[in-house]
Design a protein around this motif. Structure first.
Motif, short mmCIF file in Angstrom:
data_model
loop_
_atom_site.label_atom_id
_atom_site.label_comp_id
_atom_site.label_asym_id
_atom_site.label_seq_id
_atom_site.Cartn_x
_atom_site.Cartn_y
_atom_site.Cartn_z
N TYR A 57 0.79 -1.22 0.00
CA TYR A 57 0.00 0.00 0.00
C TYR A 57 0.83 1.28 0.00
O TYR A 57 0.44 2.26 -0.63
N PHE A 58 1.95 1.29 0.70
CA PHE A 58 2.75 2.52 0.73
C PHE A 58 3.89 2.50 -0.28
O PHE A 58 4.45 3.55 -0.59
N GLY A 59 4.24 1.33 -0.80
CA GLY A 59 5.29 1.22 -1.79
C GLY A 59 4.75 1.13 -3.20
O GLY A 59 4.79 2.08 -3.98
N TRP A 60 4.18 -0.03 -3.53
CA TRP A 60 3.72 -0.28 -4.89
C TRP A 60 2.63 0.69 -5.33
O TRP A 60 2.61 1.15 -6.48
N THR A 61 1.71 1.02 -4.44
CA THR A 61 0.59 1.90 -4.80
C THR A 61 1.07 3.27 -5.28
O THR A 61 0.47 3.87 -6.17
N PHE A 62 2.17 3.74 -4.69
CA PHE A 62 2.67 5.07 -5.05
C PHE A 62 3.99 5.00 -5.82
O PHE A 62 4.72 5.98 -5.89
N ASP A 63 4.24 3.83 -6.41
CA ASP A 63 5.43 3.62 -7.24
C ASP A 63 6.70 4.03 -6.50
O ASP A 63 7.54 4.77 -7.01
N ARG A 64 6.80 3.54 -5.27
CA ARG A 64 7.96 3.82 -4.43
C ARG A 64 8.61 2.50 -4.04
O ARG A 64 8.26 1.90 -3.02
N PRO A 65 9.53 2.02 -4.87
CA PRO A 65 10.13 0.71 -4.63
C PRO A 65 10.90 0.65 -3.31
O PRO A 65 11.48 1.64 -2.87
N PHE A 66 10.88 -0.52 -2.71
CA PHE A 66 11.65 -0.79 -1.50
C PHE A 66 12.97 -1.42 -1.94
O PHE A 66 12.99 -2.32 -2.77
N ALA A 67 14.07 -0.96 -1.36
CA ALA A 67 15.40 -1.42 -1.79
C ALA A 67 15.66 -2.88 -1.44
O ALA A 67 16.42 -3.56 -2.13
N GLY A 68 15.06 -3.37 -0.38
CA GLY A 68 15.29 -4.74 0.05
C GLY A 68 14.36 -5.73 -0.62
O GLY A 68 13.65 -5.41 -1.57
N SER A 69 14.36 -6.94 -0.07
CA SER A 69 13.54 -8.02 -0.61
C SER A 69 12.56 -8.50 0.45
O SER A 69 12.93 -8.67 1.62
N VAL A 70 11.31 -8.70 0.03
CA VAL A 70 10.30 -9.28 0.90
C VAL A 70 9.77 -10.52 0.16
O VAL A 70 8.82 -10.42 -0.62
N PRO A 71 10.42 -11.67 0.37
CA PRO A 71 10.11 -12.85 -0.44
C PRO A 71 8.64 -13.25 -0.45
O PRO A 71 8.12 -13.67 -1.48
#
Length: 198
Positions: A57-71
């Motif tokens: 919701y806070f990353g993908w929705t606003f096109d704000r990629p997270f630098a790490g990995s959430v498998p």
């Protein structure tokens, strides 16, 4: 006014995060992971799920990629893998990743206006368009629902209850009080019990 609104929303979001993590305090790895309902609800799984919720919701929705990995949030992840932890996923790893994600979420909230527009990738097209304000409210509602699950699961594990470690949101910490209270509720409920016909 916008800063004050953001501060209120951030406060309630953080209260939910803190409540969920507090439910892990003092538990063994087993107790954090053990399924406590017929659908497998468990405390560490709730934290994993909320990590994916905030990323989405806070990353993908606003096109704000997270630098790490959430498998467990990847497209190739096994169904429901965000609701339980494998033996290789330590509680420290899950909690640390959750904290990283919420830092990422907080940056989104800080850097965007409440009326900033985004699109929820997994919602139907006719309602996928959202604002940051709507998403914060949505995540708070989702968070609080899962915090309620965590409340009940933790109580089932070892009897620990309350919103905070100090337990100041409960009318009493006396076991005798609660025993009598539960007896009163059971007596009242029994007045409506339907007995089998003979």
């Amino acid at each position: 006014m916008t800063d004050a609104m953001k501060a209120d929303l951030r406060r309630y979001l953080q209260l939910g995060r803190d409540a969920v993590l507090w439910k892990l305090d003092g538990l063994s790895e087993y107790d954090m992971r053990r399924p406590m309902t017929s659908t497998g609800t468990n405390l560490l799984g709730i934290v994993k799920h909320l990590t994916a919720v905030e990323l989405g919701y806070f990353g993908w929705t606003f096109d704000r990629p997270f630098a790490g990995s959430v498998p467990w949030a990847s497209e190739s992840a096994e169904l429901n893998s965000d609701m339980w932890a494998t033996a290789e996923e330590s509680s420290e790893y899950v909690v640390d990743l959750y904290r990283q994600i919420w830092t990422h979420s907080d940056a989104t909230i800080d850097e965007l206006a409440l009326d900033a527009e985004g699109a929820v990738p997994h919602w139907p097209a006719d309602r996928a368009g959202v604002t940051l304000h709507r998403i914060i409210v949505h995540v708070i509602a989702d968070m609080d629902r899962h915090a309620g699950h965590a409340d009940i699961v933790r109580e089932m594990i070892d009897g620990v209850v309350g919103l905070r470690a100090i337990g100041d949101n409960l009318p009493s910490d006396d076991e005798l009080y609660w025993s009598g209270y539960v007896d009163t509720l059971e007596a009242e409920a029994r007045k409506f019990r339907v007995l089998p016909q003979k």
